[in-house]
Design a protein around this motif. Structure first.
Motif, PDB file in Angstrom:
ATOM      1  N   LEU A  38       0.860  -1.189   0.000  1.00  0.00           N
ATOM      2  CA  LEU A  38       0.000   0.000   0.000  1.00  0.00           C
ATOM      3  C   LEU A  38       0.892   1.232   0.000  1.00  0.00           C
ATOM      4  O   LEU A  38       1.798   1.351   0.831  1.00  0.00           O
ATOM      5  N   SER A  41      -2.133   6.726   2.186  1.00  0.00           N
ATOM      6  CA  SER A  41      -3.124   6.335   3.199  1.00  0.00           C
ATOM      7  C   SER A  41      -4.536   6.713   2.759  1.00  0.00           C
ATOM      8  O   SER A  41      -5.333   7.180   3.574  1.00  0.00           O
ATOM      9  N   SER A  45      -8.586   2.739   0.209  1.00  0.00           N
ATOM     10  CA  SER A  45      -7.546   1.724  -0.033  1.00  0.00           C
ATOM     11  C   SER A  45      -7.167   1.021   1.266  1.00  0.00           C
ATOM     12  O   SER A  45      -6.942  -0.194   1.286  1.00  0.00           O
ATOM     13  N   CYS A  46      -7.087   1.801   2.367  1.00  0.00           N
ATOM     14  CA  CYS A  46      -6.740   1.187   3.667  1.00  0.00           C
ATOM     15  C   CYS A  46      -7.787   0.148   4.057  1.00  0.00           C
ATOM     16  O   CYS A  46      -7.450  -0.942   4.536  1.00  0.00           O
ATOM     17  N   VAL A  49      -7.305  -2.945   1.828  1.00  0.00           N
ATOM     18  CA  VAL A  49      -6.102  -3.693   2.212  1.00  0.00           C
ATOM     19  C   VAL A  49      -6.354  -4.467   3.513  1.00  0.00           C
ATOM     20  O   VAL A  49      -5.990  -5.640   3.634  1.00  0.00           O
ATOM     21  N   ASN A  50      -7.022  -3.809   4.463  1.00  0.00           N
ATOM     22  CA  ASN A  50      -7.305  -4.496   5.732  1.00  0.00           C
ATOM     23  C   ASN A  50      -8.202  -5.699   5.516  1.00  0.00           C
ATOM     24  O   ASN A  50      -7.989  -6.769   6.098  1.00  0.00           O
ATOM     25  N   LYS A  53      -6.201  -8.485   4.103  1.00  0.00           N
ATOM     26  CA  LYS A  53      -5.354  -9.133   5.126  1.00  0.00           C
ATOM     27  C   LYS A  53      -6.209 -10.025   6.034  1.00  0.00           C
ATOM     28  O   LYS A  53      -5.810 -11.138   6.378  1.00  0.00           O
ATOM     29  N   SER A  65       2.885  -7.357   4.931  1.00  0.00           N
ATOM     30  CA  SER A  65       2.323  -6.042   4.659  1.00  0.00           C
ATOM     31  C   SER A  65       3.425  -5.003   4.454  1.00  0.00           C
ATOM     32  O   SER A  65       4.350  -4.924   5.262  1.00  0.00           O
ATOM     33  N   TYR A  66       3.338  -4.244   3.368  1.00  0.00           N
ATOM     34  CA  TYR A  66       4.312  -3.171   3.098  1.00  0.00           C
ATOM     35  C   TYR A  66       3.538  -1.877   2.959  1.00  0.00           C
ATOM     36  O   TYR A  66       2.873  -1.648   1.948  1.00  0.00           O
ATOM     37  N   GLU A  67       3.579  -1.038   4.019  1.00  0.00           N
ATOM     38  CA  GLU A  67       2.837   0.226   3.980  1.00  0.00           C
ATOM     39  C   GLU A  67       3.838   1.348   3.795  1.00  0.00           C
ATOM     40  O   GLU A  67       4.620   1.666   4.692  1.00  0.00           O
ATOM     41  N   GLU A  70       3.211   8.152   1.234  1.00  0.00           N
ATOM     42  CA  GLU A  70       2.641   8.747   0.009  1.00  0.00           C
ATOM     43  C   GLU A  70       3.721   9.223  -0.969  1.00  0.00           C
ATOM     44  O   GLU A  70       3.573   9.134  -2.185  1.00  0.00           O
ATOM     45  N   GLN A  96      -1.929  -2.285  -4.083  1.00  0.00           N
ATOM     46  CA  GLN A  96      -3.257  -1.674  -4.038  1.00  0.00           C
ATOM     47  C   GLN A  96      -3.311  -0.444  -4.943  1.00  0.00           C
ATOM     48  O   GLN A  96      -2.473   0.450  -4.835  1.00  0.00           O
TER      49      GLN A  96
END
Ligand code: NDP
Length: 278
Positions: A38, A41, A45-46, A49-50, A53, A65-67, A70, A96
């Protein structure tokens, strides 16, 4: 009154089947693993992604997970994808979308190895679908085929009309319905006599991105209507591209929004992760 095609229930059944398959794979020392990337934020999309998961956790797929912030550069993102492509522990990579404007989405999609392209967006995955060889299929259209099959909707020799020709829904949907032996018509914003064409459909798939555009005047008596659209209205409630209240009295079967196509997308993503080993 139309039969309601319950995507929530069908996706639950698929996830339970996958859970069993993952157990069996684990017993053979195989561990499906999805890397979820991702950038930024964006609230929607968050949430997506959640949910992805959580889906992985439910069926027993490991998720990494790779956050990233921006302002991550395209170069850094491509480096991460190259590392994930080379990582034998990872069998699925999901980036994402949408990505921040300074990153070229096409370049990112093409950087993902087609062997780990569980979203099915890589041009090679689309090519494989087009010529009918094994490959990952875009999750939303693949989910719609499952909805039809598991609701005993006959596709062989049936007229299928798809409204929308996007790369992620309309076009792969058309290819999949051809694979299912339907006679397929794809409509778009330049189509003349849209209502007339839609009224020919035994199976009408609306992926037009316009709230409640498809009403009863587009639907043949007894047709199966699949609503891909999802829109949050001003009063907060969700609706699709189909005017459910109007179409319900004409259609033979219909997917609701929410609870129709939406839940199938994640189920098929999980299926794609597991299918690597099948
Ligand atoms: P796009 O906006 O990319 O594509 C819309 C398509 O509809 C285009 O091909 C466009 O034609 C066509 N179109 C627009 N207006 C008309 C019109 N008046 N008459 C005929 N055709 C028209 O959307 P997506 O395919 O990405 O998504 C479609 C819908 O599905 C959206 O509501 C989206 O939110 C939802 N969606 C839901 C998912 C889920 O998991 N449930 C997943 C993905 C999408 P043209 O090509 O000529 O511009």
């Amino acid at each position: 009154m139309a039969k309601i095609i319950n995507g929530k229930e069908i996706s639950g059944i698929i996830k339970d089947e996958l859970k069993e398959q993952v157990k069996a794979l684990n017993a053979e020392g195989k561990y499906p693993c999805l890397a979820v990337v991702l950038v930024g934020s964006d609230p929607a999309s968050c949430v997506y992604v959640n949910n992805k998961k959580k889906g992985c956790e439910y069926v027993g797929i490991k998720s990494l997970s790779y956050e990233l912030p921006e302002d991550t550069t395209e170069e850094k993102l491509l480096e991460l994808i190259a590392r994930l492509n080379a990582n034998d522990e990872v069998n699925g990579i999901l980036v994402q979308l949408p990505l921040p404007k300074h990153i070229d989405e096409d370049r990112v999609i093409k950087a993902i190895s087609p062997d780990k392209d569980v979203d099915g967006f890589h041009p090679e995955s689309v090519g494989r679908l087009s010529i009918g060889t094994k490959g990952y299929v875009s999750c939303t259209p693949a989910g719609i085929v499952q909805l039809l099959k598991r609701s005993n909707v006959e596709t062989d020799g049936k007229e299928c009309v798809i409204v929308g020709r996007s790369n992620i829904v309309g076009k792969p949907m058309a290819l999949l319905m051809l694979r299912e032996n339907a006679t397929v018509t794809v409509c778009h914003s330049h189509t003349k006599n849209l209502q007339e064409i839609c009224k020919r459909a035994d199976i009408l798939i609306a992926a037009v991105g316009k709230p409640k555009m498809i009403d009863a005047s587009y639907v043949k008596e007894g047709a199966t209507v699949i609503d891909v659209g999802i829109h949050r209205m001003e009063d907060g409630h969700l609706c699709g591209d189909v005017d459910f209240d109007s179409v319900e009295s004409v259609a033979g079967a219909i997917t609701p929004v929410p609870g129709g196509v939406g839940p199938m997308t994640i189920a098929m993503l999980l299926y794609n992760c597991v299918s690597y080993y099948l």
